[in-house]
Design a protein around this motif. Structure first.
Motif, mmCIF file in Angstrom:
data_model
loop_
_atom_site.group_PDB
_atom_site.id
_atom_site.type_symbol
_atom_site.label_atom_id
_atom_site.label_comp_id
_atom_site.label_asym_id
_atom_site.label_seq_id
_atom_site.Cartn_x
_atom_site.Cartn_y
_atom_site.Cartn_z
ATOM 1 N N LEU A 18 -17.925 3.247 -32.403
ATOM 2 C CA LEU A 18 -16.756 3.959 -32.887
ATOM 3 C C LEU A 18 -16.410 5.026 -31.857
ATOM 4 O O LEU A 18 -17.205 5.928 -31.587
ATOM 5 C CB LEU A 18 -17.041 4.582 -34.252
ATOM 6 N N VAL A 19 -15.256 4.891 -31.235
ATOM 7 C CA VAL A 19 -14.801 5.840 -30.214
ATOM 8 C C VAL A 19 -14.110 7.006 -30.912
ATOM 9 O O VAL A 19 -13.230 6.804 -31.750
ATOM 10 C CB VAL A 19 -13.830 5.153 -29.227
ATOM 11 N N THR A 24 -8.781 16.981 -25.082
ATOM 12 C CA THR A 24 -9.151 18.005 -24.107
ATOM 13 C C THR A 24 -10.137 17.474 -23.070
ATOM 14 O O THR A 24 -10.266 18.047 -21.992
ATOM 15 C CB THR A 24 -9.758 19.249 -24.788
ATOM 16 N N GLN A 25 -10.833 16.387 -23.399
ATOM 17 C CA GLN A 25 -11.767 15.776 -22.460
ATOM 18 C C GLN A 25 -11.196 14.519 -21.809
ATOM 19 O O GLN A 25 -11.831 13.949 -20.916
ATOM 20 C CB GLN A 25 -13.077 15.411 -23.161
ATOM 21 N N ALA A 26 -10.043 14.070 -22.277
ATOM 22 C CA ALA A 26 -9.522 12.775 -21.846
ATOM 23 C C ALA A 26 -9.126 12.775 -20.376
ATOM 24 O O ALA A 26 -8.586 13.755 -19.858
ATOM 25 C CB ALA A 26 -8.324 12.386 -22.708
ATOM 26 N N ALA A 132 -22.380 19.486 -25.379
ATOM 27 C CA ALA A 132 -21.363 20.537 -25.457
ATOM 28 C C ALA A 132 -20.281 20.203 -26.473
ATOM 29 O O ALA A 132 -19.564 21.085 -26.944
ATOM 30 C CB ALA A 132 -20.730 20.742 -24.083
ATOM 31 N N SER A 133 -20.162 18.924 -26.831
ATOM 32 C CA SER A 133 -19.119 18.516 -27.775
ATOM 33 C C SER A 133 -19.464 18.859 -29.218
ATOM 34 O O SER A 133 -18.583 18.881 -30.076
ATOM 35 C CB SER A 133 -18.873 17.004 -27.677
ATOM 36 N N LYS A 134 -20.754 19.082 -29.527
ATOM 37 C CA LYS A 134 -21.173 19.356 -30.904
ATOM 38 C C LYS A 134 -21.993 20.637 -30.967
ATOM 39 O O LYS A 134 -23.155 20.627 -31.376
ATOM 40 C CB LYS A 134 -21.991 18.184 -31.450
ATOM 41 N N MET A 181 -17.793 10.209 -27.986
ATOM 42 C CA MET A 181 -16.573 10.932 -27.678
ATOM 43 C C MET A 181 -16.471 11.198 -26.181
ATOM 44 O O MET A 181 -15.733 10.508 -25.473
ATOM 45 C CB MET A 181 -16.506 12.244 -28.473
ATOM 46 N N GLY A 182 -17.174 12.189 -25.674
ATOM 47 C CA GLY A 182 -16.996 12.644 -24.301
ATOM 48 C C GLY A 182 -17.091 11.569 -23.238
ATOM 49 O O GLY A 182 -16.182 11.443 -22.396
#
Length: 199
Positions: A18-19, A24-26, A132-134, A181-182
């Motif tokens: 699941l993506v 902001t990171q894209a 860093a994302s969580k 995610m990242g």
């Protein structure tokens, strides 16, 4: 509705990858990054980006559906108010009426038990590794912590600092799949590595 979302009981049909979006990171416009991830094999996307105004978020969701629908993919929207498939934060109320598919973010035994009691179709359990994302959710669980907590909830995705090399151990620990995610936002081609590991 996608065949992936055709039954609340058929959790075996939930994708293994699941993506999760984060513009902001894209590496470029979010719709383009998601399209590249779908080209690489992704078939489920969680539209996170909760800070967008409602109209912009609705337009982005429509754009992502046009990418996912031709491949039978699943779009999940974060937060109460979505339809079809939604993903809730740990403290968000369960929606009424119930959408076709509902997932919830969890960080503890109590939250996993709540997700199961509510009848959630899946849970995210995070953070598996420091990321860093969580930030702000306590120490990383590690694979052992994930394995200990995972049986308490519904089918569970590992989230947080999970790379393709981590996937085999997490599957052994009982993960249904991984949410990423990242890494995918920065390089959508990495989807192929995750899918190979999940296979």
């Amino acid at each position: 509705m996608s065949e992936l979302a055709s039954s609340t009981d058929d959790t075996a049909r939930l994708p293994r990858l699941l993506v999760v979006t984060d513009r902001t990171q894209a590496a470029g416009p979010l719709a383009d990054v998601v399209a590249a991830a779908v080209d690489a094999g992704a078939r489920a996307v969680l539209l996170r980006d909760r800070d967008l105004p409602d109209d912009e978020r609705a337009a982005l969701a429509a754009e992502l559906r046009t990418v996912l629908t031709p491949v039978g993919g699943l779009l999940v929207t974060a937060g109460v108010g979505g339809d079809g498939a939604v993903h809730l934060a740990a403290a968000e109320p369960f929606p009424d009426p119930r959408p076709a598919l509902v997932g919830r973010s969890c960080h503890s035994a109590a939250e996993l038990l709540q997700a199961r009691a509510e009848g959630c179709d899946w849970a995210f359990l995070s953070p598996v590794h420091p990321t860093a994302s969580k930030p702000g959710y306590g120490p990383a669980l590690g694979v052992e912590g994930f394995a200990r907590l995972r049986p308490l909830g519904p089918p569970t995705y590992a989230l947080g600092g999970v790379g393709p090399d981590d996937v085999p151990a997490l599957l052994t620990a009982g993960a249904h799949g991984v949410a990423v995610m990242g890494p995918v936002m920065r390089d959508p081609a990495v989807v192929r590595d995750y899918l190979a590991a999940l296979a």
